[in-house]
Scaffold this motif. Structure first.
Motif, mmCIF file in Angstrom:
data_model
loop_
_atom_site.group_PDB
_atom_site.id
_atom_site.type_symbol
_atom_site.label_atom_id
_atom_site.label_comp_id
_atom_site.label_asym_id
_atom_site.label_seq_id
_atom_site.Cartn_x
_atom_site.Cartn_y
_atom_site.Cartn_z
ATOM 1 N N ASN A 101 19.067 -16.719 45.149
ATOM 2 C CA ASN A 101 20.037 -17.784 44.891
ATOM 3 C C ASN A 101 19.836 -18.984 45.812
ATOM 4 O O ASN A 101 19.626 -18.819 47.014
ATOM 5 C CB ASN A 101 21.459 -17.247 45.121
ATOM 6 C CG ASN A 101 21.778 -16.125 44.171
ATOM 7 O OD1 ASN A 101 22.097 -16.350 43.020
ATOM 8 N ND2 ASN A 101 21.684 -14.896 44.662
ATOM 9 N N THR A 102 19.934 -20.147 45.218
ATOM 10 C CA THR A 102 20.009 -21.389 45.990
ATOM 11 C C THR A 102 21.265 -22.124 45.525
ATOM 12 O O THR A 102 21.567 -22.161 44.330
ATOM 13 C CB THR A 102 18.777 -22.286 45.781
ATOM 14 O OG1 THR A 102 18.648 -22.589 44.391
ATOM 15 C CG2 THR A 102 17.503 -21.611 46.284
ATOM 16 N N VAL A 103 21.978 -22.663 46.494
ATOM 17 C CA VAL A 103 23.228 -23.355 46.205
ATOM 18 C C VAL A 103 23.233 -24.697 46.906
ATOM 19 O O VAL A 103 22.880 -24.788 48.081
ATOM 20 C CB VAL A 103 24.445 -22.526 46.681
ATOM 21 C CG1 VAL A 103 25.739 -23.297 46.496
ATOM 22 C CG2 VAL A 103 24.503 -21.188 45.960
ATOM 23 N N GLU A 104 23.613 -25.722 46.186
ATOM 24 C CA GLU A 104 23.903 -27.025 46.769
ATOM 25 C C GLU A 104 25.379 -27.265 46.520
ATOM 26 O O GLU A 104 25.863 -27.099 45.399
ATOM 27 C CB GLU A 104 23.059 -28.111 46.120
ATOM 28 C CG GLU A 104 21.575 -27.956 46.406
ATOM 29 C CD GLU A 104 20.729 -28.975 45.676
ATOM 30 O OE1 GLU A 104 21.255 -30.063 45.321
ATOM 31 O OE2 GLU A 104 19.557 -28.678 45.430
ATOM 32 N N LEU A 105 26.088 -27.621 47.583
ATOM 33 C CA LEU A 105 27.536 -27.722 47.493
ATOM 34 C C LEU A 105 28.004 -28.991 48.187
ATOM 35 O O LEU A 105 27.564 -29.297 49.295
ATOM 36 C CB LEU A 105 28.162 -26.496 48.182
ATOM 37 C CG LEU A 105 29.675 -26.377 48.154
ATOM 38 C CD1 LEU A 105 30.185 -26.226 46.725
ATOM 39 C CD2 LEU A 105 30.108 -25.184 49.004
ATOM 40 N N LYS B 199 26.015 -26.639 42.544
ATOM 41 C CA LYS B 199 24.778 -26.504 41.777
ATOM 42 C C LYS B 199 24.117 -25.227 42.287
ATOM 43 O O LYS B 199 23.733 -25.150 43.448
ATOM 44 C CB LYS B 199 23.867 -27.720 41.985
ATOM 45 C CG LYS B 199 22.656 -27.717 41.102
ATOM 46 C CD LYS B 199 21.873 -29.006 41.248
ATOM 47 C CE LYS B 199 20.678 -28.989 40.323
ATOM 48 N NZ LYS B 199 19.883 -30.216 40.476
ATOM 49 N N TRP B 200 24.048 -24.220 41.407
ATOM 50 C CA TRP B 200 23.598 -22.878 41.794
ATOM 51 C C TRP B 200 22.504 -22.419 40.840
ATOM 52 O O TRP B 200 22.626 -22.568 39.628
ATOM 53 C CB TRP B 200 24.793 -21.945 41.757
ATOM 54 C CG TRP B 200 24.538 -20.470 41.772
ATOM 55 C CD1 TRP B 200 23.481 -19.805 42.320
ATOM 56 C CD2 TRP B 200 25.375 -19.462 41.205
ATOM 57 N NE1 TRP B 200 23.622 -18.453 42.150
ATOM 58 C CE2 TRP B 200 24.777 -18.213 41.469
ATOM 59 C CE3 TRP B 200 26.582 -19.492 40.506
ATOM 60 C CZ2 TRP B 200 25.329 -17.012 41.057
ATOM 61 C CZ3 TRP B 200 27.144 -18.294 40.096
ATOM 62 C CH2 TRP B 200 26.525 -17.074 40.376
ATOM 63 N N ALA B 201 21.446 -21.846 41.385
ATOM 64 C CA ALA B 201 20.377 -21.268 40.580
ATOM 65 C C ALA B 201 19.982 -19.924 41.175
ATOM 66 O O ALA B 201 20.014 -19.742 42.397
ATOM 67 C CB ALA B 201 19.162 -22.193 40.529
#
Length: 157
Positions: free
Chosen positions: A107-111, A122-124
């Motif tokens: 998981n990568t998250v931009e918050l 924005k999560w992938a």
């Protein structure tokens, strides 16, 4: 509000987010557990042949652990969570529900915090294909992007 997208071996499924919330709780060790959960509209924006007529509305959830949370001071952050399953708590820190609950890994998250309790997420991540839980198909890429409302945000302001 946003979208949940599944990039599968046989095409792309995409759904509108219809209920996207964030929750924050202070842990015993003083850290903050901040999690985001969403539900989707059963009418898919885009679908693929093997699930088109099922009218499913997947939901997803991811939990982040922060050292502190003060909304007035919140800076945009990037976050990585390698394993969706947490053996310490025996729970899913990142999961997708379609037909079953599945861990989401890598998981990568931009918050970023926008204002008045609104986070932009924005999560992938990667998970087992939603129709082939036996691992016979390549992983599905999950992408969630949209606004999430922090419940009780006044408490963290």
């Amino acid at each position: 509000m946003g979208t949940l997208t599944l990039k599968r071996f046989n095409g792309i499924e995409q759904f509108r987010l219809v209920n996207s919330n964030a929750f924050a709780v202070r842990n015993d060790d003083g850290t903050i557990m901040l999690w985001f959960e969403t539900e989707t509209d059963p009418a898919a924006i885009m679908s693929v042949e093997d699930t088109a007529e099922l009218s499913m509305n997947p939901d997803a959830e991811i939990t982040l652990i922060l050292e502190h949370l003060a909304l007035k001071e919140f800076k945009a952050l990037s976050y990585e969570l390698i394993n969706g399953y947490n053996p310490e708590t025996r729970s899913l820190d990142a999961r997708l529900y379609y037909f079953e609950h599945e861990a989401v890994n890598e998981n990568t998250v931009e918050l970023e915090y926008r204002d008045k309790g609104v986070f932009y997420l924005k999560w992938a991540g990667r998970t087992t294909d939603i129709s082939y839980y036996d691992g016979s198909k390549p992983d599905t890429i999950l992408e969630v992007e949209g606004e999430f409302i922090l419940k009780d945000y006044e408490k963290w302001n």
